[in-house]
Design a protein around this motif. Structure first.
Motif, PDB file in Angstrom:
ATOM      1  N   GLN A  23       3.103   4.139  11.199  1.00 42.36           N
ATOM      2  CA  GLN A  23       2.334   3.644  10.065  1.00 42.36           C
ATOM      3  C   GLN A  23       2.323   4.603   8.876  1.00 42.36           C
ATOM      4  O   GLN A  23       2.138   4.182   7.745  1.00 42.36           O
ATOM      5  N   THR A  24       2.493   5.891   9.143  1.00 43.85           N
ATOM      6  CA  THR A  24       2.479   6.893   8.080  1.00 43.85           C
ATOM      7  C   THR A  24       3.738   7.746   8.198  1.00 43.85           C
ATOM      8  O   THR A  24       4.085   8.185   9.283  1.00 43.85           O
ATOM      9  N   LYS A  26       5.903  11.006   6.248  1.00 43.21           N
ATOM     10  CA  LYS A  26       5.994  12.061   5.242  1.00 43.21           C
ATOM     11  C   LYS A  26       7.353  12.722   5.385  1.00 43.21           C
ATOM     12  O   LYS A  26       7.713  13.178   6.464  1.00 43.21           O
ATOM     13  N   GLN A  52       2.560   1.837   6.421  1.00 43.88           N
ATOM     14  CA  GLN A  52       1.518   1.516   5.455  1.00 43.88           C
ATOM     15  C   GLN A  52       1.423   2.580   4.358  1.00 43.88           C
ATOM     16  O   GLN A  52       1.042   2.268   3.237  1.00 43.88           O
ATOM     17  N   ASN A  53       1.764   3.814   4.703  1.00 40.59           N
ATOM     18  CA  ASN A  53       1.691   4.925   3.748  1.00 40.59           C
ATOM     19  C   ASN A  53       2.928   5.802   3.870  1.00 40.59           C
ATOM     20  O   ASN A  53       3.310   6.175   4.973  1.00 40.59           O
ATOM     21  N   VAL A  55       4.854   9.270   1.992  1.00 39.09           N
ATOM     22  CA  VAL A  55       4.838  10.381   1.039  1.00 39.09           C
ATOM     23  C   VAL A  55       6.214  11.020   1.072  1.00 39.09           C
ATOM     24  O   VAL A  55       6.690  11.447   2.121  1.00 39.09           O
ATOM     25  N   LEU A  79       3.308  -2.145   3.655  1.00 37.49           N
ATOM     26  CA  LEU A  79       3.159  -0.937   2.849  1.00 37.49           C
ATOM     27  C   LEU A  79       2.049  -1.096   1.816  1.00 37.49           C
ATOM     28  O   LEU A  79       1.998  -2.088   1.089  1.00 37.49           O
ATOM     29  N   LYS A  80       1.154  -0.102   1.794  1.00 38.17           N
ATOM     30  CA  LYS A  80       0.078  -0.086   0.814  1.00 38.17           C
ATOM     31  C   LYS A  80       0.380   0.877  -0.326  1.00 38.17           C
ATOM     32  O   LYS A  80       0.153   0.563  -1.483  1.00 38.17           O
ATOM     33  N   LYS A  81       0.896   2.057   0.032  1.00 34.80           N
ATOM     34  CA  LYS A  81       1.125   3.057  -1.004  1.00 34.80           C
ATOM     35  C   LYS A  81       2.299   3.950  -0.655  1.00 34.80           C
ATOM     36  O   LYS A  81       2.452   4.386   0.478  1.00 34.80           O
ATOM     37  N   MET A  82       3.121   4.215  -1.670  1.00 35.16           N
ATOM     38  CA  MET A  82       4.205   5.178  -1.552  1.00 35.16           C
ATOM     39  C   MET A  82       3.985   6.228  -2.641  1.00 35.16           C
ATOM     40  O   MET A  82       3.901   5.901  -3.821  1.00 35.16           O
ATOM     41  N   ALA A 111       2.096  -3.304  -2.331  1.00 33.91           N
ATOM     42  CA  ALA A 111       2.610  -1.925  -2.369  1.00 33.91           C
ATOM     43  C   ALA A 111       2.547  -1.366  -3.780  1.00 33.91           C
ATOM     44  O   ALA A 111       2.960  -2.002  -4.736  1.00 33.91           O
TER      45      ALA A 111
END
Length: 120
Positions: A23-24, A26, A52-53, A55, A79-82, A111
């Motif tokens: 889900q995340t 980086k 979902q996130n 970075v 995806l909510k935020k990139m 997104a």
């Protein structure tokens, strides 16, 4: 992540799109690599993720950076935020060319992309 290594690019894409519960994510790009990967990864057949996130740090705007971003956006319906962290002084092709390239289809209707230009 070293984008000059086709083995690493293939491996990372396989792990990302093969991890159904991820889900995340980086990723920090290795800024010392200078060559573009010649991998024959078929980004269009990667499938869907549960991300979902995301970075991404030290993005330089290379062809491989853009393929990664486009693939994640197209294959992540939840995806909510990139967040993309980049230094304008290191951008290949300049900031404007990079942000123009990001006007692409997203699998997630909500997104949002947050580009942070690092000053250091």
């Amino acid at each position: 992540m070293d984008f000059s290594s086709s083995v690493m690019v293939s491996c990372v894409f396989g792990m990302i799109f093969g991890s159904s519960n991820l889900q995340t994510l980086k990723i920090t790009v290795d800024v010392t690599s200078t060559s573009i990967c010649s991998s024959k990864v078929d980004y269009d057949t990667m499938g869907k993720t549960q991300l979902q996130n995301v970075v991404l740090t030290s993005i330089r705007g290379s062809v491989n950076d853009l393929w990664l971003i486009k693939s994640l956006l197209a294959g992540s319906p939840l995806l909510k935020k990139m967040v993309i962290r980049a230094r304008p002084s290191e951008m290949l092709g300049g900031e404007r060319g990079f942000t123009t390239e990001l006007k692409i289809r997203r699998a997630s209707p909500i997104a949002e992309i947050d580009i942070t230009w690092l000053l250091l």
